[in-house]
Design a protein around this motif. Structure first.
Motif, PDB file in Angstrom:
ATOM      1  N   VAL A  37      92.992  17.654  36.011  1.00 15.47           N
ATOM      2  CA  VAL A  37      91.819  18.521  36.245  1.00 15.47           C
ATOM      3  C   VAL A  37      91.913  19.163  37.630  1.00 15.47           C
ATOM      4  O   VAL A  37      91.655  20.370  37.772  1.00 15.47           O
ATOM      5  CB  VAL A  37      90.510  17.733  36.054  1.00 15.47           C
ATOM      6  CG1 VAL A  37      89.323  18.518  36.603  1.00 15.47           C
ATOM      7  CG2 VAL A  37      90.290  17.437  34.568  1.00 15.47           C
ATOM      8  N   LYS A  39      94.459  20.153  38.998  1.00 16.37           N
ATOM      9  CA  LYS A  39      95.512  21.177  38.910  1.00 16.37           C
ATOM     10  C   LYS A  39      95.118  22.328  37.990  1.00 16.37           C
ATOM     11  O   LYS A  39      95.953  23.177  37.677  1.00 16.37           O
ATOM     12  CB  LYS A  39      96.811  20.550  38.430  1.00 16.37           C
ATOM     13  CG  LYS A  39      97.385  19.529  39.407  1.00 16.37           C
ATOM     14  CD  LYS A  39      98.698  18.948  38.908  1.00 16.37           C
ATOM     15  CE  LYS A  39      99.271  17.950  39.905  1.00 16.37           C
ATOM     16  NZ  LYS A  39     100.566  17.383  39.437  1.00 16.37           N
ATOM     17  N   GLY A  40      93.860  22.334  37.522  1.00 14.69           N
ATOM     18  CA  GLY A  40      93.379  23.457  36.739  1.00 14.69           C
ATOM     19  C   GLY A  40      93.345  23.265  35.246  1.00 14.69           C
ATOM     20  O   GLY A  40      92.933  24.171  34.511  1.00 14.69           O
ATOM     21  N   VAL A  41      93.767  22.111  34.739  1.00 13.85           N
ATOM     22  CA  VAL A  41      93.706  21.833  33.303  1.00 13.85           C
ATOM     23  C   VAL A  41      92.297  21.355  32.971  1.00 13.85           C
ATOM     24  O   VAL A  41      91.816  20.377  33.564  1.00 13.85           O
ATOM     25  CB  VAL A  41      94.748  20.771  32.895  1.00 13.85           C
ATOM     26  CG1 VAL A  41      94.643  20.465  31.411  1.00 13.85           C
ATOM     27  CG2 VAL A  41      96.158  21.242  33.247  1.00 13.85           C
ATOM     28  N   ARG A  42      91.628  22.015  32.041  1.00 12.13           N
ATOM     29  CA  ARG A  42      90.241  21.658  31.710  1.00 12.13           C
ATOM     30  C   ARG A  42      90.218  20.546  30.652  1.00 12.13           C
ATOM     31  O   ARG A  42      90.823  20.686  29.586  1.00 12.13           O
ATOM     32  CB  ARG A  42      89.481  22.873  31.189  1.00 12.13           C
ATOM     33  CG  ARG A  42      89.176  23.900  32.262  1.00 12.13           C
ATOM     34  CD  ARG A  42      88.129  24.893  31.778  1.00 12.13           C
ATOM     35  NE  ARG A  42      87.827  25.887  32.802  1.00 12.13           N
ATOM     36  CZ  ARG A  42      88.417  27.064  32.888  1.00 12.13           C
ATOM     37  NH1 ARG A  42      89.324  27.414  31.999  1.00 12.13           N
ATOM     38  NH2 ARG A  42      88.097  27.901  33.846  1.00 12.13           N
ATOM     39  N   THR A 299      97.633  30.845  28.674  1.00  8.46           N
ATOM     40  CA  THR A 299      96.900  29.795  29.391  1.00  8.46           C
ATOM     41  C   THR A 299      97.218  28.429  28.800  1.00  8.46           C
ATOM     42  O   THR A 299      97.460  27.453  29.529  1.00  8.46           O
ATOM     43  CB  THR A 299      95.387  30.058  29.334  1.00  8.46           C
ATOM     44  OG1 THR A 299      95.088  31.270  30.022  1.00  8.46           O
ATOM     45  CG2 THR A 299      94.601  28.913  29.970  1.00  8.46           C
ATOM     46  N   ASP A 302     100.627  27.339  29.851  1.00  7.56           N
ATOM     47  CA  ASP A 302     100.587  26.808  31.220  1.00  7.56           C
ATOM     48  C   ASP A 302     100.073  25.369  31.226  1.00  7.56           C
ATOM     49  O   ASP A 302     100.635  24.501  31.922  1.00  7.56           O
ATOM     50  CB  ASP A 302      99.685  27.674  32.098  1.00  7.56           C
ATOM     51  CG  ASP A 302     100.288  29.028  32.437  1.00  7.56           C
ATOM     52  OD1 ASP A 302     101.517  29.177  32.323  1.00  7.56           O
ATOM     53  OD2 ASP A 302      99.522  29.948  32.810  1.00  7.56           O
ATOM     54  N   TYR A 303      98.998  25.112  30.478  1.00 10.21           N
ATOM     55  CA  TYR A 303      98.480  23.747  30.375  1.00 10.21           C
ATOM     56  C   TYR A 303      99.562  22.800  29.841  1.00 10.21           C
ATOM     57  O   TYR A 303      99.769  21.694  30.363  1.00 10.21           O
ATOM     58  CB  TYR A 303      97.288  23.696  29.412  1.00 10.21           C
ATOM     59  CG  TYR A 303      95.979  24.253  29.933  1.00 10.21           C
ATOM     60  CD1 TYR A 303      95.844  24.749  31.222  1.00 10.21           C
ATOM     61  CD2 TYR A 303      94.858  24.277  29.115  1.00 10.21           C
ATOM     62  CE1 TYR A 303      94.630  25.262  31.669  1.00 10.21           C
ATOM     63  CE2 TYR A 303      93.642  24.778  29.552  1.00 10.21           C
ATOM     64  CZ  TYR A 303      93.538  25.276  30.830  1.00 10.21           C
ATOM     65  OH  TYR A 303      92.338  25.777  31.275  1.00 10.21           O
ATOM     66  N   THR A 306     102.286  22.031  32.376  1.00  9.85           N
ATOM     67  CA  THR A 306     101.749  21.146  33.414  1.00  9.85           C
ATOM     68  C   THR A 306     101.658  19.714  32.905  1.00  9.85           C
ATOM     69  O   THR A 306     102.025  18.759  33.611  1.00  9.85           O
ATOM     70  CB  THR A 306     100.355  21.626  33.866  1.00  9.85           C
ATOM     71  OG1 THR A 306     100.462  22.955  34.383  1.00  9.85           O
ATOM     72  CG2 THR A 306      99.772  20.708  34.933  1.00  9.85           C
ATOM     73  N   ARG A 333      85.840  28.969  27.223  1.00 10.59           N
ATOM     74  CA  ARG A 333      86.953  28.341  27.925  1.00 10.59           C
ATOM     75  C   ARG A 333      87.811  27.483  26.994  1.00 10.59           C
ATOM     76  O   ARG A 333      87.350  27.029  25.951  1.00 10.59           O
ATOM     77  CB  ARG A 333      86.431  27.488  29.084  1.00 10.59           C
ATOM     78  CG  ARG A 333      85.775  28.307  30.193  1.00 10.59           C
ATOM     79  CD  ARG A 333      85.221  27.423  31.282  1.00 10.59           C
ATOM     80  NE  ARG A 333      84.743  28.203  32.422  1.00 10.59           N
ATOM     81  CZ  ARG A 333      84.164  27.680  33.493  1.00 10.59           C
ATOM     82  NH1 ARG A 333      83.974  26.369  33.570  1.00 10.59           N
ATOM     83  NH2 ARG A 333      83.770  28.461  34.489  1.00 10.59           N
ATOM     84  N   TYR A 335      90.064  24.022  26.431  1.00  9.78           N
ATOM     85  CA  TYR A 335      90.067  22.634  26.880  1.00  9.78           C
ATOM     86  C   TYR A 335      91.185  21.852  26.190  1.00  9.78           C
ATOM     87  O   TYR A 335      91.549  22.151  25.043  1.00  9.78           O
ATOM     88  CB  TYR A 335      88.730  21.955  26.560  1.00  9.78           C
ATOM     89  CG  TYR A 335      87.558  22.513  27.327  1.00  9.78           C
ATOM     90  CD1 TYR A 335      87.147  21.941  28.522  1.00  9.78           C
ATOM     91  CD2 TYR A 335      86.861  23.630  26.857  1.00  9.78           C
ATOM     92  CE1 TYR A 335      86.056  22.452  29.228  1.00  9.78           C
ATOM     93  CE2 TYR A 335      85.779  24.157  27.566  1.00  9.78           C
ATOM     94  CZ  TYR A 335      85.386  23.561  28.747  1.00  9.78           C
ATOM     95  OH  TYR A 335      84.322  24.075  29.439  1.00  9.78           O
TER      96      TYR A 335
END
Length: 386
Positions: A37, A39-42, A299, A302-303, A306, A333, A335
């Protein structure tokens, strides 16, 4: 130790080394919530009922001797007997009285989530076995999940059903195949804020190509509605490929996309624990367009990268991942709601190629999209009742 501390762990308090405490699924969710989270992962917040909760339920009901009587010496090839004994085992666990403090701890944890997300909160309730989501045995789909669970009483019922699902027919059979002792596996329950994918889309993605095992792509599948239809393979989803090396280098593009049929979508329904969702036909206009746009595909890629990088670093070797995602139709968004090691394509040997050829062909009765390169034959049976 208080009942709350014995039985409840919020995701922020969990990591991958907590598998014995909360099972593979919940340990992974805690690991991602704590480490990714930032690092931007929801990832939605939630909590786990510990494996000790399950063990205390079994002990309080003195259920183990009765479970041994049902499962010791079971011949899983006798399908009717397997079904009979599994149903009896589930009833023992579901009906078992809870030990003092467990109910209150669950309701207290739920109230804290309500404080965070609001009074209209609904949750997903998922099973997480202590022998689950391992690099060589995922137990995916073996235990039960309940979606759109609202209110304390419905949550308690869903938790009971998840505990009982340690003894589904398929879970018992899978443990026998993999050599796990039924009585050395415990079940934790994960409670996570629902992502309103019923108003948008959801799906599954892999950090490799599941057909060939090629590891330089992210393979993303998706369909409208809640994700169970994609997870269970009951819809033909949209498919997208993203090339990882160029994505890492900053040149992000969707390599390939395929429009799926997306025949039905799962939405919320009003009902009891097992009736909280339903499938409806997907409108033609939705079926004729992709469920997410290219920016959202990238997006998700990217998740995925990561997540794979994090788990590979922890394992000290490449670790391809199987990841469930959901788009919330209220906030728009994306998730991540689950991630586990991929255990099929990643286990194949890279220096061996199998090729199957069907020599004899009869009339074509049904067709569809292949999920692998194997071939099999046998008798087809029509089942006319549940």
């Amino acid at each position: 130790m208080s009942s709350f501390d014995r039985y409840i762990r919020f995701f922020a308090d969990l990591a991958m080394d907590d598998v014995p405490l909360v099972g593979g699924k919940n340990a992974s969710l805690g690991e991602m919530y704590r480490e990714l989270v930032p690092k931007g992962v929801r990832i939605p917040n939630g909590f786990a009922l510990t494996a000790e909760a399950y063990r205390d339920v079994i002990r309080a009901a003195d259920a183990e001797p009765r479970l041994h009587a049902l499962l010791d010496g079971l011949d899983k090839s006798d399908v009717a007997e397997l079904a009979r004994r599994a149903a009896a085992a589930r009833e023992i666990v579901y009906a078992a009285p809870w030990p003092p403090g467990l109910r209150e701890a669950v309701l207290d944890a739920h109230a804290r989530l309500v404080d965070e997300y609001g009074k209209d909160l609904t949750v997903a309730v998922r099973s997480s076995a202590t022998a689950e989501d391992l690099p060589t045995a995922s137990f995916a789909g073996q235990h039960d999940t309940y979606l759109n669970v609202g209110g304390g009483e419905m949550l308690i019922d869903a938790c009971r059903r998840c505990m009982a699902s340690l003894f589904t027919d398929r879970a018992i059979s899978y443990r026998i195949d993999k050599g796990f002792d039924h009585f050395k596996v415990a079940l934790s329950v994960g409670v996570m804020k629902m992502v309103r994918a019923d108003l948008a889309a959801s799906g599954v993605m892999f950090t490799l190509d599941t057909e060939t095992g090629f590891r330089d792509v992210v393979f993303i599948t998706g369909a409208y509605g809640l994700g169970e239809n994609v997870v269970q393979g009951t819809v033909d989803p949209d498919e997208f490929y993203v090339f990882k090396p160029t994505c890492r280098a900053g040149y992000r593009a969707v390599l390939r996309r395929r429009l799926g049929e997306k025949q039905v979508k799962m939405i919320y329904a009003r009902g009891r624990t097992r009736e909280a969702t339903r499938n409806v036909p997907t409108p033609r206009a939705e079926r004729e367009r992709f469920c997410i746009g290219d920016d959202e595909v990238l997006t998700l890629a990217d998740y995925a990268i990561t997540i794979e990088d994090h788990y590979s670093a922890g394992a000290g070797q490449p670790r391809p991942m199987d990841i469930e995602w959901a788009k919330d139709g209220l906030d728009g968004r994306l998730y991540i709601v689950q991630a586990r090691p991929e255990t099929v394509a990643s286990q194949r040997r890279g220096d061996v190629l199998y090729r199957y050829t069907v020599k004899d062909h009869g009339p074509l009765l049904v067709s569809g999209r292949a999920v692998g390169r194997g071939a099999a034959s046998g008798r087809a049976r029509i089942i006319r009742s549940p």
